[in-house]
Structures are given as C-alpha cells and as structure tokens.
Scaffold this motif. Structure first.
Motif: not given
Length: 259
Positions: A5-13
């Motif tokens: 599954a793709p991940l994203a950094r918490y910085g996206a929030l």
C-alpha cells in the motif's frame, strides 16, 4: 492494488488541526478513529498509510459539514510543509522548473500522488492523480493538492494571480464561493481530470533573484536525500508493518495490498 500500500508522510496533514478546529470538528479524535497518531504531527517525516491519511480528511469534512476542508488546509500551510524539496523549489529559476522538480520528488513525500505538466496552446495544465490502490474517496486530498500548487505558483510572483483556474472530476458542492475565491479564473466540476491551469508566460518567467549557485547546492542536497531514501522491499515491508500495527490492519492480506 500494488504489492504494498502507498505511504505518505504525516506532513501531508499540515494545516489539518487548525482547519478542523475552524470547522468545529475534533482533529485528534478524527485521526485516532482512522488509526493515526496525533502525536506524529510533530514528526512530519514519519510515514503513515496514504489511504488512512486520505480517509481522515474525508471524515473530517463530512463530520464538520465543511466540503472545502482540503482547500482551507492549503491556505494554512507554508510551502515548507513539503519538506526538504521546498528549499530546492524556491531555488528554481522558473515556475515550470519548480513544477517539474515537484513532479519528480512529490512521490518521496506522498507515494500515492502524481503530478504531470503539459502544454495546451497559451496555457499549461498541471494534472493531479492520486493512486491509492483502493476505491477510496479523495475529494479533500485532491483539492488540498490543487491548493498547494496554487500557493506555490502565487508565491513566485507579487503581481496578478498566475493560476488561470482549476478542473475537478468530482461534482460541485452547493456553495462554490471558496473555490472561486481560490481560483479566480473559474473552476470546472465534473471534468475529465483534476488539474490546475496556468499561463505559459508565467511558467517561463525567470525569477529576478535567480541564483544558479544556490540552485546547484539545493539540487545536490535533494539528490543526496533521494539516494538515502532508496530502500529494499524488506525495508518497505518493515516500514509498513510499523505503520499498520497500531491500526489492527497488519495482516498478510494487508501487507500484500489486498483488502
């Protein structure tokens, strides 16, 4: 779905907490409901499941009755929320070069997000695509990304708005006032793609303070980060286990990308 599954950094929030409070919804409780740790907001480079990050935006928008939560978040976050790539973006001589750089490095910040730039006569289209590997609603994440592009473009000029307009695949909300204020040349809903439109002349205008040496330093720094981020499949799985364990979704089907 992809193998993992793709991940994203918490910085996206970045901007999520103030946008939620402004809209009257509890940001921490909403995050916990989706298996996300509010304490990690202080660690913007920590990784999380991109589907969960996207879902928490949709959930907050629905709970608050605010269909423009993602767009509001884009106004509340600085360009530095993009992480180290933001330094290199500011060093690029033109907006086109900055967007080309962002297209290459955005997946290192959010593995699900893709940006492509193409010319259409006297204007260009910065097309956005979210590859979540799941049939998950992502209106807020899409509008957030479009808002970030708008902010990046506008930060490079002190004159008239450089963004011509926007296109979104999703239907229009009941009130499009905030969209029209953000994209002054108009917004088309129910379009064939999600995109921001820009003038060619603005894309290729060279910044008055262009510094080739600073740009070279920034690009070398970014290249060193990209090299350090290369990981084996084993490391990717280990990282995903760490992300999914607190959510109760850490299973063999979950790791293989099946739901």
């Amino acid at each position: 779905m992809t193998a993992t599954a793709p991940l994203a950094r918490y910085g996206a929030l970045s901007g999520f907490v103030p946008a939620c409070r402004e809209a009257g919804v509890d940001p921490e409780a909403t995050m916990r409901a989706h298996g996300l740790d509010p304490a990690r907001l202080a660690e913007p480079d920590a990784w999380a499941d991109a589907v969960s990050l996207t879902a928490v935006l949709e959930s907050a928008a629905e709970a608050s009755g605010c269909p423009t939560l993602g767009l509001r978040m884009s106004r509340l976050r600085p360009i530095s929320s993009l992480g180290p790539v933001s330094l290199a973006l500011q060093a690029e001589p033109t907006l086109r070069a900055a967007l080309d750089l962002l297209a290459r490095f955005w997946p290192s910040y959010n593995q699900a997000l893709r940006l492509t730039l193409r010319d259409e006569g006297d204007h260009a289209v910065a097309a956005l695509r979210l590859e979540l590997g799941a049939d998950a609603p992502h209106v807020q994440a899409t509008e957030l990304a479009a808002g970030v592009l708008r902010s990046l473009a506008q930060a490079r000029t002190e004159g008239e708005p450089v963004v011509l307009g926007a296109r979104f695949r999703h239907p229009a909300p009941a009130d499009t006032g905030e969209h029209e204020a953000a994209f002054v040349a108009g917004v088309a809903f129910g379009a064939d793609e999600d995109a921001v439109l820009l003038r060619d002349d603005d894309l290729d205008a060279v910044a008055a303070d262009d510094d080739p040496q600073q740009r070279a330093y920034a690009q070398r720094f970014l290249a060193s980060l990209a090299s350090a981020e290369e990981t084996t499949r084993t490391e990717q799985v280990r990282r995903l286990v760490t992300v999914l364990l607190p959510t109760g979704r850490c299973s063999a089907p979950g790791l293989s990308g099946r739901r």
